[in-house]
Write an enzyme that holds these catalytic residues in place. Sequence first.
Site, PDB file in Angstrom:
ATOM      1  N   LYS A 154      14.430 -15.327   0.036  1.00 22.95           N
ATOM      2  CA  LYS A 154      15.492 -16.315   0.040  1.00 22.95           C
ATOM      3  C   LYS A 154      16.805 -15.646  -0.395  1.00 22.95           C
ATOM      4  O   LYS A 154      16.806 -14.471  -0.737  1.00 22.95           O
ATOM      5  CB  LYS A 154      15.098 -17.496  -0.841  1.00 22.95           C
ATOM      6  CG  LYS A 154      13.782 -18.156  -0.394  1.00 22.95           C
ATOM      7  CD  LYS A 154      13.869 -18.801   0.988  1.00 22.95           C
ATOM      8  CE  LYS A 154      12.513 -19.055   1.615  1.00 22.95           C
ATOM      9  NZ  LYS A 154      11.999 -20.395   1.494  1.00 22.95           N
TER      10      LYS A 154
HETATM   11  C1  LIG Z   1      10.967 -21.377   1.458  1.00 27.31           C
HETATM   12  C2  LIG Z   1      11.238 -22.740   1.909  1.00 27.31           C
HETATM   13  C3  LIG Z   1      10.955 -23.851   1.085  1.00 27.31           C
HETATM   14  C4  LIG Z   1      10.194 -23.761  -0.212  1.00 27.31           C
HETATM   15  O1  LIG Z   1      10.707 -22.931  -1.182  1.00 27.31           O
HETATM   16  P1  LIG Z   1       9.716 -22.441  -2.366  1.00 27.31           P
HETATM   17  O2  LIG Z   1      10.607 -21.907  -3.421  1.00 27.31           O
HETATM   18  O3  LIG Z   1       8.836 -21.387  -1.753  1.00 27.31           O
HETATM   19  O4  LIG Z   1       8.924 -23.622  -2.790  1.00 27.31           O
HETATM   20  C5  LIG Z   1      11.359 -25.094   1.524  1.00 27.31           C
HETATM   21  N1  LIG Z   1      11.989 -25.255   2.704  1.00 27.31           N
HETATM   22  C6  LIG Z   1      12.237 -24.213   3.530  1.00 27.31           C
HETATM   23  C7  LIG Z   1      12.958 -24.480   4.800  1.00 27.31           C
HETATM   24  C8  LIG Z   1      11.863 -22.932   3.167  1.00 27.31           C
HETATM   25  O5  LIG Z   1      12.067 -21.910   4.014  1.00 27.31           O
END
Ligand SMILES: *Cc1c(COP(=O)(O)O)cnc(C)c1O
Length: 382
Positions: A154
Amino acid sequence: METENTYKNEIASFLGCDSNQLFLFWKGRVGLYTALKACGVRKGDEVIVQAFTCVVVPNSIIYTGAAPIYVDIERHSFNASFEDIEEKVTDKTKVIITQNTYGLSSSVKRISEYCAENGIICIEDCTHGFGGMHDGKSNGSYADFAFYSTQWNKPFSTGIGGILRVNNLKYLPEIQELERSAITPTTREKHMLNALIKARRYFLNDISYWLLLKLYRQLTAWKIVVGSSSPEEIEAPEIPEAFLKKGCNTQHREGIRSLKRLAVVLKRRKANALAISAFLKSHGKTYVSSDLQANHSFLIYPILVTNRAEFMNLAENAGLPMGDWFVSPLHPVTANFNLWGLNCEDFPVATKISSQIINIPLDRKSLKKYFGFLDANQHFIL
Ligand SMILES: *Cc1c(COP(=O)(O)O)cnc(C)c1O
């Protein structure tokens, strides 16, 4: 506590909000779940969400007892179609979730205004969007709530981790209450995360990318290490044990470290995205329109290809890192969509795109290596 406050202050100054609006969780999905619970979302309610998302998003909806109601995406932005949202709203609609796919902001201002007019709560899925702007404000500013993820891939990483931002302050007491009831990560989880963060820092490079990715996925499947998702979360939408979990100091420390570099990384991502767009444009291929890029922050660059499996193989052999978000309308699920109340045929754009998409990471200093590869394999690119 001190590390946590420092981290919150750093995030708040980056986003231009107050640190008391921010809540830190073990994962981004926990932030979403907490927001839904704080709004009293429960059985009988409907939550609108785009098909072409991570399965953990509908999971969090289903964990509350509510039903996810899917909408298709727009081909050019990979985000929910506003027209489809309007069509799917009923008097049971309690929440609309809007997502910044790849960092491209959704029409969140328009959607949150629509929500306010219709007594619906708006939540922005900013898991790809930290660091980007929408109409002069940071992503996550317009909706009642926004959640960010700091998972491995991310915008900035704490290994795994999540941030909930509360903009509608009337929900603060409920969120605080839920935060108090959240459990803390175990010592084993903290140590494991710490070890993974270190391993990534010292070993990750272009050459080791594919090897480490495979190793991590296998160890996660065997439950030897803490993964982004546990195998159960992908098999069926049943709330895992100990789901409502707080963040920990390992994450906060890494967050502070990684935020320091973010401004530089964002600049690089933007420049790389523009370079890829120019390359694709000059080859007559599909590229992300520049009016979508203007104020947005790319996380990864989406490219549509004809034979993804083959293309990914070639990339792996050439040693190029490449991602596959999203391989289905509910990534990474590939079967039994009915368990999540989804019939893929009803979402032709999301279904088609999820069969053609690959993503190029934009963090590299030099993208020249990619261009040679893309040029040589351009017959695959749409
Ligand atoms: C990664 C992701 C999530 C969840 O994030 P986490 O921190 O892994 O729980 C939610 N929505 C989207 C679109 C994602 O790519």
